[in-house]
Design a protein around this motif. Sequence first.
Motif, PDB file in Angstrom:
ATOM      1  N   ALA A  66       9.136 -46.849  46.784  1.00 32.88           N
ATOM      2  CA  ALA A  66       8.949 -47.148  48.209  1.00 32.88           C
ATOM      3  C   ALA A  66       9.727 -46.158  49.057  1.00 32.88           C
ATOM      4  O   ALA A  66      10.838 -45.771  48.723  1.00 32.88           O
ATOM      5  N   ASP A  67       9.117 -45.732  50.150  1.00 38.47           N
ATOM      6  CA  ASP A  67       9.796 -44.960  51.184  1.00 38.47           C
ATOM      7  C   ASP A  67       9.691 -45.828  52.428  1.00 38.47           C
ATOM      8  O   ASP A  67       8.597 -46.079  52.936  1.00 38.47           O
ATOM      9  N   TYR A  68      10.832 -46.314  52.891  1.00 35.19           N
ATOM     10  CA  TYR A  68      10.824 -47.253  54.005  1.00 35.19           C
ATOM     11  C   TYR A  68      10.600 -46.581  55.349  1.00 35.19           C
ATOM     12  O   TYR A  68      10.592 -47.231  56.378  1.00 35.19           O
ATOM     13  N   GLY A  69      10.426 -45.282  55.349  1.00 32.43           N
ATOM     14  CA  GLY A  69      10.041 -44.577  56.556  1.00 32.43           C
ATOM     15  C   GLY A  69      11.208 -44.058  57.365  1.00 32.43           C
ATOM     16  O   GLY A  69      12.367 -44.108  56.952  1.00 32.43           O
ATOM     17  N   PHE A 113      16.497 -53.493  60.200  1.00 30.54           N
ATOM     18  CA  PHE A 113      16.651 -52.633  59.035  1.00 30.54           C
ATOM     19  C   PHE A 113      17.981 -51.898  59.122  1.00 30.54           C
ATOM     20  O   PHE A 113      18.634 -51.901  60.161  1.00 30.54           O
ATOM     21  N   GLN A 114      18.347 -51.255  58.019  1.00 28.97           N
ATOM     22  CA  GLN A 114      19.525 -50.402  58.006  1.00 28.97           C
ATOM     23  C   GLN A 114      19.079 -48.974  57.748  1.00 28.97           C
ATOM     24  O   GLN A 114      18.093 -48.734  57.042  1.00 28.97           O
ATOM     25  N   GLY A 115      19.784 -48.039  58.340  1.00 30.18           N
ATOM     26  CA  GLY A 115      19.417 -46.641  58.165  1.00 30.18           C
ATOM     27  C   GLY A 115      20.573 -45.708  58.466  1.00 30.18           C
ATOM     28  O   GLY A 115      21.654 -46.133  58.897  1.00 30.18           O
ATOM     29  N   ARG A 116      20.304 -44.443  58.210  1.00 28.84           N
ATOM     30  CA  ARG A 116      21.261 -43.378  58.516  1.00 28.84           C
ATOM     31  C   ARG A 116      20.623 -42.450  59.543  1.00 28.84           C
ATOM     32  O   ARG A 116      19.420 -42.193  59.490  1.00 28.84           O
ATOM     33  N   VAL A 117      21.442 -41.951  60.441  1.00 31.77           N
ATOM     34  CA  VAL A 117      20.949 -41.043  61.476  1.00 31.77           C
ATOM     35  C   VAL A 117      21.192 -39.613  60.996  1.00 31.77           C
ATOM     36  O   VAL A 117      22.327 -39.200  60.809  1.00 31.77           O
ATOM     37  N   PHE A 118      20.122 -38.892  60.775  1.00 32.62           N
ATOM     38  CA  PHE A 118      20.178 -37.523  60.262  1.00 32.62           C
ATOM     39  C   PHE A 118      20.075 -36.527  61.409  1.00 32.62           C
ATOM     40  O   PHE A 118      19.146 -35.735  61.488  1.00 32.62           O
ATOM     41  N   GLY A 119      21.041 -36.587  62.301  1.00 30.58           N
ATOM     42  CA  GLY A 119      21.065 -35.655  63.427  1.00 30.58           C
ATOM     43  C   GLY A 119      20.451 -36.252  64.678  1.00 30.58           C
ATOM     44  O   GLY A 119      19.665 -37.191  64.620  1.00 30.58           O
ATOM     45  N   ALA A 120      20.856 -35.690  65.792  1.00 33.72           N
ATOM     46  CA  ALA A 120      20.346 -36.118  67.097  1.00 33.72           C
ATOM     47  C   ALA A 120      20.313 -34.896  68.011  1.00 33.72           C
ATOM     48  O   ALA A 120      21.060 -34.816  68.991  1.00 33.72           O
ATOM     49  N   PRO A 121      19.456 -33.915  67.702  1.00 27.42           N
ATOM     50  CA  PRO A 121      19.435 -32.697  68.503  1.00 27.42           C
ATOM     51  C   PRO A 121      18.973 -32.935  69.937  1.00 27.42           C
ATOM     52  O   PRO A 121      18.151 -33.814  70.200  1.00 27.42           O
ATOM     53  N   ASN A 140      16.624 -47.110  55.184  1.00 24.87           N
ATOM     54  CA  ASN A 140      17.050 -47.223  53.795  1.00 24.87           C
ATOM     55  C   ASN A 140      16.880 -48.619  53.194  1.00 24.87           C
ATOM     56  O   ASN A 140      17.231 -48.821  52.031  1.00 24.87           O
ATOM     57  N   THR A 141      16.392 -49.566  53.961  1.00 24.46           N
ATOM     58  CA  THR A 141      16.196 -50.924  53.458  1.00 24.46           C
ATOM     59  C   THR A 141      14.812 -51.400  53.866  1.00 24.46           C
ATOM     60  O   THR A 141      14.164 -50.792  54.726  1.00 24.46           O
ATOM     61  N   LYS A 142      14.391 -52.497  53.264  1.00 22.42           N
ATOM     62  CA  LYS A 142      13.132 -53.103  53.692  1.00 22.42           C
ATOM     63  C   LYS A 142      13.246 -53.482  55.164  1.00 22.42           C
ATOM     64  O   LYS A 142      14.318 -53.845  55.639  1.00 22.42           O
ATOM     65  N   VAL A 143      12.146 -53.396  55.872  1.00 22.18           N
ATOM     66  CA  VAL A 143      12.109 -53.835  57.270  1.00 22.18           C
ATOM     67  C   VAL A 143      11.905 -55.350  57.254  1.00 22.18           C
ATOM     68  O   VAL A 143      10.946 -55.859  56.642  1.00 22.18           O
ATOM     69  N   VAL A 144      12.817 -56.074  57.893  1.00 28.10           N
ATOM     70  CA  VAL A 144      12.791 -57.537  57.908  1.00 28.10           C
ATOM     71  C   VAL A 144      12.170 -58.010  59.211  1.00 28.10           C
ATOM     72  O   VAL A 144      12.609 -57.597  60.294  1.00 28.10           O
ATOM     73  N   ASN A 145      11.157 -58.850  59.120  1.00 28.61           N
ATOM     74  CA  ASN A 145      10.512 -59.417  60.311  1.00 28.61           C
ATOM     75  C   ASN A 145      11.313 -60.608  60.809  1.00 28.61           C
ATOM     76  O   ASN A 145      11.745 -61.450  60.025  1.00 28.61           O
TER      77      ASN A 145
END
Length: 147
Positions: A66-69, A113-121, A140-145
């Motif tokens: 899975a790629d959670y996008g 969801f949880q994620g990492r921010v890969f830059g903010a140009p 990085n995690t499943k999206v929870v409704n």
Amino acid sequence: MVSTTAAGTALAISAATPASETASGYAALTFTEIGQIEKLGSLGATYAKVEFQPLKGPKQKHKGSADYGSLQPSLAYDESDAGQTLLRTAAADETSKLYSFMVTYPTGAKRYFQGRVFGAPENVDGADSIVMQNPTVEINTKVVNGT
């Protein structure tokens, strides 16, 4: 099912981690809304396609990893916006810490969801444009409704 426009959708961020990856776990966190967002992008998982073609028989297809996008919001840069400041802090964080996010639709439905921010140009396009910021949030995690 009733359709809706995206107008009024909000994105919020929290440096905290939920006690559980459930709607109630995320709802217990304190989120800071990120202001001046023009668009968010696509939200939700896709799966790698795994194939095998035997010499005899039909091709076999399976769901792979899975790629959670990722979200690539476009926002008007605002130094005084607390949500944008936390987003920039997450982008500069070199510890690979996961941040929690909440998307709220105009209907009140929520996605966590949880994620990492890969830059903010920052994007300075021209004299007749707004200074924009274009972060990339890798989910990085499943999206929870949630509602």
